[in-house]
Design a protein around this motif. Structure first.
Motif, PDB file in Angstrom:
ATOM      1  N   ALA A 153       0.838  -1.193   0.000  1.00  0.00           N
ATOM      2  CA  ALA A 153       0.000   0.000   0.000  1.00  0.00           C
ATOM      3  C   ALA A 153       0.879   1.252   0.000  1.00  0.00           C
ATOM      4  CB  ALA A 153      -0.927   0.000   1.207  1.00  0.00           C
ATOM      5  N   LEU A 154       0.470   2.261  -0.766  1.00  0.00           N
ATOM      6  CA  LEU A 154       1.271   3.484  -0.869  1.00  0.00           C
ATOM      7  C   LEU A 154       1.208   4.291   0.408  1.00  0.00           C
ATOM      8  CD1 LEU A 154       0.236   4.552  -4.489  1.00  0.00           C
ATOM      9  CD2 LEU A 154       2.474   3.680  -3.777  1.00  0.00           C
ATOM     10  N   MET A 198      -1.123   7.850  -6.092  1.00  0.00           N
ATOM     11  CA  MET A 198      -1.358   6.984  -7.247  1.00  0.00           C
ATOM     12  C   MET A 198      -1.498   7.808  -8.527  1.00  0.00           C
ATOM     13  SD  MET A 198      -1.906   3.891  -8.359  1.00  0.00           S
ATOM     14  CE  MET A 198      -2.387   2.817  -7.023  1.00  0.00           C
ATOM     15  N   GLU A 199      -2.207   8.942  -8.418  1.00  0.00           N
ATOM     16  CA  GLU A 199      -2.370   9.790  -9.613  1.00  0.00           C
ATOM     17  C   GLU A 199      -1.022  10.318 -10.078  1.00  0.00           C
ATOM     18  OE1 GLU A 199      -5.505  12.617  -8.855  1.00  0.00           O
ATOM     19  OE2 GLU A 199      -7.016  11.143  -9.483  1.00  0.00           O
ATOM     20  N   ARG A 236       6.995   7.603  -3.382  1.00  0.00           N
ATOM     21  CA  ARG A 236       7.286   7.255  -1.985  1.00  0.00           C
ATOM     22  C   ARG A 236       8.445   8.083  -1.443  1.00  0.00           C
ATOM     23  NH1 ARG A 236       5.002   2.352  -0.043  1.00  0.00           N
ATOM     24  NH2 ARG A 236       4.221   0.972  -1.676  1.00  0.00           N
ATOM     25  N   GLY A 237       9.092   8.830  -2.343  1.00  0.00           N
ATOM     26  CA  GLY A 237      10.164   9.728  -1.903  1.00  0.00           C
ATOM     27  C   GLY A 237      11.513   9.054  -1.750  1.00  0.00           C
ATOM     28  N   VAL A 238      11.698   7.884  -2.339  1.00  0.00           N
ATOM     29  CA  VAL A 238      12.982   7.198  -2.195  1.00  0.00           C
ATOM     30  C   VAL A 238      13.759   7.145  -3.512  1.00  0.00           C
ATOM     31  CG1 VAL A 238      12.336   5.835  -0.185  1.00  0.00           C
ATOM     32  CG2 VAL A 238      11.856   4.934  -2.454  1.00  0.00           C
ATOM     33  N   ALA A 239      13.247   7.828  -4.539  1.00  0.00           N
ATOM     34  CA  ALA A 239      13.973   7.907  -5.813  1.00  0.00           C
ATOM     35  C   ALA A 239      13.560   9.210  -6.483  1.00  0.00           C
ATOM     36  CB  ALA A 239      13.635   6.716  -6.711  1.00  0.00           C
ATOM     37  N   VAL A 240      14.292   9.626  -7.500  1.00  0.00           N
ATOM     38  CA  VAL A 240      13.897  10.814  -8.265  1.00  0.00           C
ATOM     39  C   VAL A 240      13.777  10.426  -9.731  1.00  0.00           C
ATOM     40  CG1 VAL A 240      14.844  12.568  -6.715  1.00  0.00           C
ATOM     41  CG2 VAL A 240      16.324  11.530  -8.451  1.00  0.00           C
TER      42      VAL A 240
END
Lengths: 148, 445
Positions: free
Chosen positions: B364-365, B376-377, B408-412
């Protein structure tokens, strides 16, 4: 949020992709597993029906915090007698489809059973549209006229 | 979740660290993307040239151990030297051990070999498997078990149980609520045969990493009776070395039905339920669970699902080729009686789960659905803008997974080499445009 998928009519080994995709999305939204299961069963049945009987069609899933609305629209042969088609065990699927474990005449009843609201519109020679609503939030209390 | 493997920082997120037996050897990992593509729960990311396992998602199936071309993934198990710390030690050989050796070495000799290695006693997991089969049959009889949803999914493979928790939470109620044979064997050895004794150590000789994890943080029961789990591959050479002198004194008790649990279809054959299906290999297991979730397996009563190819004989801690091992196991089993002789002890009366199995909602996000919808959007937009090649260069298994990591803020986004190139090109264009501009004082026109 609205998702739209083309369900192929020529390759039924591909049928099930749309419901699998919707299942993934619902999982990532953190929706109750029991509701996800009902949604995927109902949508998968409809997808298979489209592939077997209607030469494919369009599957749409609209998700809001209150409900999931699945619309499955095809331009297939249509259903002449809806009441008969809704009877458990009634099937017009050819023998080879049955041997593959489909076409037991449980598809439409199964969709109805798994959805909170189920609507079937069909015109012979024009096509069929199945609309299924699955509620996420408790249904509005009587008197509110909560029609989706 | 956090692909960098660091503790999550957000408030209320300080979940207890999950124990996993699958680990990375950073010296051997070259940062290729083989494992991230094969992981059934998308639990691996490559960061800074090394694979990182996301604890919340890992199900200890060992697929990455099997697929890593550099041998950089390994299962941490216990060393044989561990048994020195106990007064009386009992080896619990999984039946897959028997399939590692040529048939000219009898099962009795293999068991004697374990004693020669320093164990004081052996108890065959296969014997416990026969008891589990008997209880599984009970799940199909009238009584409280009649309410269990069918088909039931065997809970013997710990990776499958965890796969259901992480990816198929709606199927948790289908898991057969029974202890796996290894745990039953451990309880018999420790709590029945040596009840009340001090200093008894019970050690599984295991084909898989999942059972290492199950011994430390079990699912379905609170505490395991196992004191250690030794990998078959760590024991293979020492055991091979003592077989010549070990002798053939009769020590084996387990019958064909129990021994055959080590290969696919063995459990289902033992159960004797005609509407059983048997599936092995994690990708094939996923196919069956998807079908079950779609309501397609209406005529199936029981699903024997094993994460490894050919079943436990294909476990990542084994040494022999799974298919050769399966053949050997079959040949060995043919020579055995159907079942073990009557028990000389009273087996534990309750082989059922003592704890509810909860979903592991690692996918789940966000726990808040509204937040998850917004994410999700954003994720859908990001994914649509990515090239869709699923090349893995960004360190995520697919473009979709990268989009998820970004929200999720763990990659760009520019972790994608194609996106990076686009940005560079755009920047170069802007540089050229700037270069064209001249300060008014220098502009001769």
């Amino acid at each position: 949020m609205k998702y739209r998928y083309a369900v192929p009519g020529d390759d039924f080994s591909m049928a099930g992709k749309a419901s699998a995709e919707v299942k993934r999305i619902l999982g990532q939204l953190g929706i109750d597993p029991a509701i996800i299961k009902r949604t995927s069963v109902a949508m998968y049945e409809a997808e298979i029906n489209m592939a077997i009987h209607a030469g494919g069609g369009i599957a749409e899933a609209e998700i809001s915090p209150e409900r999931i609305l699945i619309t499955m629209a095809d331009e297939g042969p249509g259903i002449p007698d809806i009441e008969l088609a809704m009877t458990e065990g009634y099937s017009t699927a050819p023998e080879w489809i049955r041997e593959l474990g489909f076409g037991a005449g449980m598809g439409l009843p199964n969709m109805k059973r798994n959805a909170d609201e189920f609507r079937l519109e069909s015109a012979v020679g024009k096509g069929t549209t199945v609309t299924m609503l699955i509620r996420l939030a408790p249904a509005p209390v009587a008197g509110g006229g909560g029609r989706a | 979740m956090n692909p960098d493997g660091e503790a999550p920082e957000g408030p209320g997120e300080a979940a207890p660290r999950l124990f996993h037996s699958v680990k990375l050897d950073p010296d051997k990992c070259v940062g290729c993307t083989t494992c991230i593509k094969k992981c059934p729960t998308e639990a691996i990311r490559v960061r800074k040239g090394r694979a990182r396992i996301i604890d919340e998602r890992c199900i200890d199936c060992g697929e990455c151990i099997r697929t890593c071309p550099h041998g950089a993934k390994k299962a941490v198990s216990d060393p044989l030297s561990m048994i020195a710390g106990y007064r009386h030690t009992i080896a619990l050989p999984a039946p897959s051990l028997y399939a590692q050796f040529d048939e000219r070495w009898s099962i009795d000799r293999l068991l004697s070999g374990l004693l020669a290695l320093g164990f004081d006693e052996v108890f065959e997991v296969a014997e416990a498997a026969e008891l589990v089969t008997a209880r599984s049959r009970g799940l199909f009889e009238a009584g409280p078990a009649a309410d269990l949803p069918k088909p039931l999914i065997s809970s013997a493979c710990p990776a499958v149980v965890k796969l259901v928790q992480v990816r198929y939470p709606s199927l948790i109620s289908h898991l057969a609520p029974l202890l796996p044979p290894v745990e039953v064997a451990a309880r018999i050895a420790k709590h029945v045969l040596h009840a009340g004794e001090e200093g008894v150590g019970v050690f599984l000789v295991s084909p898989c990493a999942g059972k290492v994890t199950a011994a430390r943080s079990p699912v379905g029961y609170a505490r395991s009776a196992l004191d250690g789990v030794i990998g078959i591959k760590d024991l293979y050479l020492p055991l091979r070395a003592v077989l010549g002198q070990a002798g053939d004194r009769i020590r084996s008790r387990a019958g064909r039905r129990g021994v055959e649990w080590a290969r696919t279809e063995g459990e289902a054959d033992a159960l004797g339920e005609r509407r059983s299906i048997s599936v092995d290999g994690i990708a094939s297991v996923i196919g069956v669970l998807e079908a079950l979730e779609n309501g397609k397996l209406k005529d199936v009563a029981y699903i024997e699902a094993l994460a490894c190819p050919a079943g436990c004989v294909g476990g990542p801690l084994t040494v022999e080729n799974p298919y050769i091992a399966r053949n050997r196991l079959r040949n060995r089993a043919e020579a055995l009686p159907e079942n073990a002789p009557p028990l000389s002890y009273e087996p534990p009366s309750d082989l059922g789960w003592s704890e509810a199995v909860a979903p592991r909602s690692a996918l789940a996000l966000d726990p808040d659905m509204l937040k998850a919808m917004i994410m999700m959007e954003e994720m859908d937009q990001l994914a649509a803008a990515l090239p869709g090649l699923d090349c893995g260069s960004c360190g995520a298994p697919s473009c979709q997974a990268l989009a998820e990591d970004v929200v999720r803020g763990v990659a760009v986004e520019t972790d994608c080499v194609f996106k990076l190139r686009e940005s560079v090109r755009e920047l170069a264009g802007r540089l050229l445009a700037l270069e064209e501009l001249k300060p008014p004082g220098l502009d001769k026109d």
